[in-house]
Motif scaffolding. Structure first.
Motif, PDB file in Angstrom:
ATOM      1  N   CYS A  61      -0.174   4.862   5.876  1.00  0.00           N
ATOM      2  CA  CYS A  61       0.695   3.741   5.503  1.00  0.00           C
ATOM      3  C   CYS A  61       2.160   4.166   5.473  1.00  0.00           C
ATOM      4  CB  CYS A  61       0.276   3.169   4.158  1.00  0.00           C
ATOM      5  SG  CYS A  61      -1.315   2.303   4.188  1.00  0.00           S
TER       6      CYS A  61
ATOM      7  N   PHE B 285      -5.210   3.022  -4.393  1.00  0.00           N
ATOM      8  CA  PHE B 285      -3.884   2.425  -4.286  1.00  0.00           C
ATOM      9  C   PHE B 285      -3.627   1.611  -5.544  1.00  0.00           C
ATOM     10  CE2 PHE B 285      -4.836   3.294   0.121  1.00  0.00           C
ATOM     11  CZ  PHE B 285      -3.612   3.667   0.662  1.00  0.00           C
TER      12      PHE B 285
ATOM     13  N   GLN C  12       1.807   2.920  -3.376  1.00  0.00           N
ATOM     14  CA  GLN C  12       1.671   3.681  -4.615  1.00  0.00           C
ATOM     15  C   GLN C  12       0.204   4.038  -4.852  1.00  0.00           C
ATOM     16  OE1 GLN C  12       2.614   5.694  -6.747  1.00  0.00           O
ATOM     17  NE2 GLN C  12       3.540   4.722  -8.543  1.00  0.00           N
ATOM     18  N   LEU C  13      -0.035   5.238  -5.369  1.00  0.00           N
ATOM     19  CA  LEU C  13      -1.378   5.695  -5.720  1.00  0.00           C
ATOM     20  C   LEU C  13      -1.481   5.894  -7.222  1.00  0.00           C
ATOM     21  CD1 LEU C  13      -2.082   8.462  -3.008  1.00  0.00           C
ATOM     22  CD2 LEU C  13      -3.013   6.138  -3.067  1.00  0.00           C
TER      23      LEU C  13
ATOM     24  N   PHE D 163       0.835  -1.200   0.000  1.00  0.00           N
ATOM     25  CA  PHE D 163       0.000   0.000   0.000  1.00  0.00           C
ATOM     26  C   PHE D 163       0.873   1.254   0.000  1.00  0.00           C
ATOM     27  CE2 PHE D 163      -3.013  -3.202   1.251  1.00  0.00           C
ATOM     28  CZ  PHE D 163      -4.215  -2.768   0.691  1.00  0.00           C
TER      29      PHE D 163
ATOM     30  N   TYR E 222       6.412   6.545  -6.684  1.00  0.00           N
ATOM     31  CA  TYR E 222       5.460   7.524  -6.157  1.00  0.00           C
ATOM     32  C   TYR E 222       6.056   8.926  -6.223  1.00  0.00           C
ATOM     33  CZ  TYR E 222       2.405  10.118  -3.099  1.00  0.00           C
ATOM     34  OH  TYR E 222       1.554  11.081  -2.611  1.00  0.00           O
TER      35      TYR E 222
ATOM     36  N   HIS F   8      -3.202   6.719   2.631  1.00  0.00           N
ATOM     37  CA  HIS F   8      -1.868   6.526   2.066  1.00  0.00           C
ATOM     38  C   HIS F   8      -0.804   7.096   2.995  1.00  0.00           C
ATOM     39  CE1 HIS F   8       1.546   7.704  -0.664  1.00  0.00           C
ATOM     40  NE2 HIS F   8       1.402   6.436  -0.996  1.00  0.00           N
ATOM     41  N   LYS F   9      -1.051   8.272   3.562  1.00  0.00           N
ATOM     42  CA  LYS F   9      -0.067   8.874   4.477  1.00  0.00           C
ATOM     43  C   LYS F   9       0.029   8.064   5.767  1.00  0.00           C
ATOM     44  CE  LYS F   9      -0.394  11.530   1.152  1.00  0.00           C
ATOM     45  NZ  LYS F   9       0.159  10.935  -0.063  1.00  0.00           N
TER      46      LYS F   9
END
Length: 350
Positions: free
Chosen positions: A264, A57, A41-42, A39, A204, A261-262
């Motif tokens: 993670c 993600f 990369q976006l 988890f 990323y 995401h942050k």
């Protein structure tokens, strides 16, 4: 006494296609390195003009049960119409629960009383069945409740679940509605892959298309945006909302995914330090903790924007905060990548 299988609050719960599977996986602490490895990369999975679930993600596959590199869960995928010709669906689900197996099943939200679409719109979604009552007349499922928009355990009648499941495969012609029977694998393990984490984080930071280097999954959509470049899309989304442009729907979801995401990233640094993958760096940990808090503030500010009937001053401040977050995050990630290039007692990143 009710029969209920164990479940955990998932690390990533913005979309049920993650939450349902992580809620099971995270019963086993050994799954933590797998989560921090994947988890990171976006990308813009869909066009924001077409779907509110446009930010996601990047994991190579839409659903986690199609991810081949997951040793913690065993899946059996069957078609609901076919299974219904063999055994009554409610009986099958109870048998699965008795065997320690969870059931992921497509449902029509029109028939789910806890859904915001109840008796309003026919829309396919999924629930995770985790238990049932002694009489077999009630099932316990994991889903989002419109009451508080939380991912939680919800009781529903067997009749309601069966009606919703049956309707899910009748909504569309030639639809192949799925039931996924999920079993947690005992004594599974996954060694954290520092090289993989490094390259995903580098992708990323550079806004690079990860698929171009790992073309082993389905090809993503054309014109998808990756990594830190998603900030440009978030700003575009805000601009369209401010202009009351009918091309996009107002949605909290992309800002919630941004925050997750942050979370993670912040958790990854703590994991790397705890497991002696990198030297302890209190300043870096503080930087990423601050990035996570900034993202949460943006998410909460966007929620207030919707509640306050779209306050123009508030959304303008969110636009500014996105710029600040992008700058802070980029600086922190550069420091993290530098730390990962000098792992403790390990070979250098290739």
């Amino acid at each position: 006494m009710r029969k209920v299988l164990p479940i955990q609050t998932p690390s990533v719960a913005g979309y049920k296609r993650y939450a349902h599977f992580l809620a099971i996986m995270e019963n086993d602490p050994a799954s933590v390195p797998w989560i921090y490895n994947h988890f990171l990369q976006l990308h813009t999975e869909k066009a924001m003009e077409q779907d509110i679930h446009w930010l996601s993600f990047y994991m190579g596959e839409y659903y986690m049960f199609r991810h081949t590199n997951n040793p913690f869960l065993y899946y059996q995928e069957v078609e609901v119409p076919f299974m219904s010709t063999i055994v009554a669906m409610d009986e099958l689900i109870r048998r699965c629960i008795d065997r320690g197996q969870y059931v992921f099943i497509e449902c029509d939200c029109f028939y789910l009383t806890h859904s915001g679409y109840f008796e309003q719109t026919h829309r396919r979604s999924q629930v995770l069945v985790i238990g049932y009552d002694p009489a077999g007349e009630q099932f316990i499922v994991m889903d989002y409740s419109s009451r508080n928009n939380q991912y939680e355990a919800i009781e529903m009648s067997a009749a309601q679940l069966l009606t919703a499941a049956k309707s899910a495969y009748e909504i569309e012609a030639n639809n192949r509605s799925k039931m996924i029977i999920i079993e947690q694998v005992k004594d599974a393990s996954y060694p954290f892959n520092l090289d993989l984490a490094y390259h995903l984080l580098e992708d990323y930071l550079l806004g690079r298309n990860t698929y171009e280097r790992f073309p082993i999954f389905s090809r993503p959509r054309e014109n998808a945006v990756y990594g830190i470049r998603v900030y440009d899309e978030l700003r575009r989304h805000i601009g369209l909302m401010r202009a009351n442009d009918g091309k996009v729907r107002s949605s909290l979801l992309p800002y919630h995914i941004l925050w997750e995401h942050k979370k993670c990233l912040s958790g990854l640094v703590d994991y790397l330090v705890t497991n002696k993958q990198i030297e302890e760096r209190p300043e870096l940990q503080a930087q990423l903790n601050a990035v996570e808090k900034q993202a949460l503030l943006i998410r909460n500010a966007m929620l207030r924007y919707f509640i306050s009937d779209q306050n123009e001053r508030l959304i303008a401040s969110i636009d500014e905060k996105l710029d600040q977050l992008q700058t802070s995050e980029a600086a922190a990630l550069e420091q993290l990548l530098a730390a990962m290039r000098q792992p403790v007692g390990k070979k250098s990143i290739r």
